[in-house]
Write an enzyme that holds these catalytic residues in place. Structure first.
Site, short mmCIF file in Angstrom:
data_model
loop_
_atom_site.label_atom_id
_atom_site.label_comp_id
_atom_site.label_asym_id
_atom_site.label_seq_id
_atom_site.Cartn_x
_atom_site.Cartn_y
_atom_site.Cartn_z
N LEU A 64 -7.33 -5.24 -20.39
CA LEU A 64 -6.54 -5.76 -19.33
C LEU A 64 -5.28 -4.72 -19.67
O LEU A 64 -4.44 -4.89 -20.27
CB LEU A 64 -5.67 -6.96 -18.52
CG LEU A 64 -5.30 -7.28 -17.29
CD1 LEU A 64 -6.09 -6.47 -16.27
CD2 LEU A 64 -4.96 -8.53 -17.65
N HIS A 98 0.11 1.03 -13.06
CA HIS A 98 0.53 -0.55 -13.51
C HIS A 98 2.01 0.13 -14.11
O HIS A 98 2.83 0.85 -14.08
CB HIS A 98 -0.06 -0.60 -14.74
CG HIS A 98 1.17 -1.89 -15.69
ND1 HIS A 98 0.49 -3.14 -15.25
CD2 HIS A 98 1.60 -1.64 -15.91
CE1 HIS A 98 1.28 -3.62 -15.30
NE2 HIS A 98 2.15 -3.23 -16.59
N ARG A 148 -6.14 -8.46 -8.26
CA ARG A 148 -7.60 -9.57 -8.81
C ARG A 148 -8.03 -8.37 -10.24
O ARG A 148 -8.47 -7.59 -10.18
CB ARG A 148 -8.24 -9.29 -7.42
CG ARG A 148 -8.15 -9.34 -6.22
CD ARG A 148 -7.75 -10.68 -5.95
NE ARG A 148 -8.76 -11.60 -6.57
CZ ARG A 148 -8.38 -13.11 -6.57
NH1 ARG A 148 -6.77 -13.18 -6.23
NH2 ARG A 148 -9.63 -14.26 -7.44
N ILE A 149 -8.43 -9.83 -11.23
CA ILE A 149 -8.83 -9.06 -12.33
C ILE A 149 -10.57 -8.52 -11.82
O ILE A 149 -11.09 -9.64 -11.81
CB ILE A 149 -8.63 -10.14 -12.96
CG1 ILE A 149 -7.13 -10.02 -13.20
CG2 ILE A 149 -9.41 -9.58 -14.23
CD1 ILE A 149 -6.42 -11.25 -14.82
N LEU A 150 -10.67 -7.77 -12.71
CA LEU A 150 -11.89 -7.27 -12.73
C LEU A 150 -12.99 -7.32 -13.75
O LEU A 150 -12.40 -7.13 -14.71
CB LEU A 150 -12.11 -5.50 -12.12
CG LEU A 150 -11.81 -5.37 -10.79
CD1 LEU A 150 -11.06 -3.74 -10.50
CD2 LEU A 150 -12.13 -5.83 -9.87
N GLY A 169 0.82 -1.27 -0.06
CA GLY A 169 -0.09 0.00 0.24
C GLY A 169 0.61 0.91 -0.04
O GLY A 169 0.50 2.45 0.35
N SER A 170 2.17 1.34 -0.35
CA SER A 170 2.79 2.44 -0.36
C SER A 170 2.12 3.77 -1.43
O SER A 170 2.47 4.72 -1.27
CB SER A 170 4.18 2.16 -1.03
OG SER A 170 4.32 1.45 -2.28
C1 GAR Z 1 3.17 -1.17 -7.71
O1 GAR Z 1 4.54 -1.16 -8.05
C2 GAR Z 1 1.39 -1.51 -8.91
O2 GAR Z 1 2.02 -0.29 -9.86
C3 GAR Z 1 2.22 -2.62 -9.19
O3 GAR Z 1 2.03 -3.16 -7.73
C4 GAR Z 1 2.72 -2.23 -6.77
C5 GAR Z 1 2.11 -1.78 -5.38
O4 GAR Z 1 3.43 -1.47 -4.25
N1 GAR Z 1 0.82 -2.80 -9.28
C6 GAR Z 1 0.43 -3.60 -10.98
O5 GAR Z 1 1.21 -4.35 -10.59
C7 GAR Z 1 -0.97 -3.62 -11.12
N2 GAR Z 1 -0.66 -4.60 -12.16
P1 GAR Z 1 2.29 -0.68 -3.80
O6 GAR Z 1 1.07 -2.13 -2.66
O7 GAR Z 1 3.39 -0.52 -2.25
O8 GAR Z 1 1.84 0.27 -3.69
#
Ligand code: GAR
Length: 201
Positions: A143, A108, A90-92, A12-13
């Site tokens: 997607l 992304h 999760r894929i929506l 969740g950063s």
């Molecule tokens: C991030 O790097 C985001 O771009 C990626 O997951 C990470 C979550 O980091 N998202 C995906 O890969 C979506 N397909 P976080 O939980 O520290 O924000």
């Protein structure tokens, strides 16, 4: 004032950066942090930051439509105007996406349209790319294929591992997503390209 629900599955950063930014003159406020995983690291952090939280655990539902009905209930209860996917893994399905079309964003970790899906950094390194980065886009049924709202770039350096590159890109994710959300909340849909040097902290 727009109400933003942030959906997470992990640390969740990006969620933290979005919440920190939604203060003062910001045109939006966080109304909910929702996780599909009660163990997600970001979930406890959101509660500490004073944001309402909800868990909709996908494992508790018989199928994807039932899970998404649970998501919709939580999002409607929070009166969300905008959904920001922030590491939501999760894929929506198309019906859920259609329900929120034009109101749902995702970040992304690649320069879309390159490297949709997973393992983006390893794929960029394996391809010998000179640069990598991140993209914020509108979510559509395609997607990782919705309209691009912003990108930020980083160099790929000799000897980079996927983890090295992921860390360099994540710094840019933390700049890009708040900047795009601010614009999106006031209806700006034009593309934002952050320059590689500016604002590196
Ligand atoms: C991030 O790097 C985001 O771009 C990626 O997951 C990470 C979550 O980091 N998202 C995906 O890969 C979506 N397909 P976080 O939980 O520290 O924000």
């Amino acid at each position: 004032m727009k109400r933003v629900a942030i959906l997470i599955s992990g640390g969740g950063s990006n969620m933290r950066r979005l919440v920190e930014d939604m203060k003062g003159d910001h045109p939006a406020r966080p109304c909910l942090v929702l996780s599909n995983d009660p163990g997600a690291g970001g979930f406890a952090r959101a509660a500490e930051m004073g944001v309402p939280t909800a868990v909709v655990d996908h494992r508790a539902f018989p199928d994807r439509p039932a899970f998404e009905a649970g998501l919709t209930d939580a999002l409607e209860a929070a009166r969300a105007d905008i959904i920001a996917l922030a590491g939501f893994m999760r894929i929506l399905t198309p019906p859920f996406v259609a329900r929120w079309q034009g109101r749902m964003l995702n970040i992304h970790p690649s320069l879309l349209p390159k490297y949709r899906g997973l393992d983006t950094h390893a794929r960029a390194i394996a391809a010998g790319d000179a640069e990598a980065g991140c993209t914020v886009h509108e979510v559509t049924a395609d997607l990782d294929g919705g309209p691009i709202l912003g990108q930020a770039r980083v160099p790929v350096l000799a000897g980079d591992t996927a983890a090295d590159l992921a860390a360099r890109v994540l710094v840019q994710e933390h700049r890009l997503y708040p900047a795009v959300l601010r614009r999106f909340a006031v209806g700006q849909r034009g593309r934002l390209d952050l320059s590689p040097q500016a604002g590196i902290d």
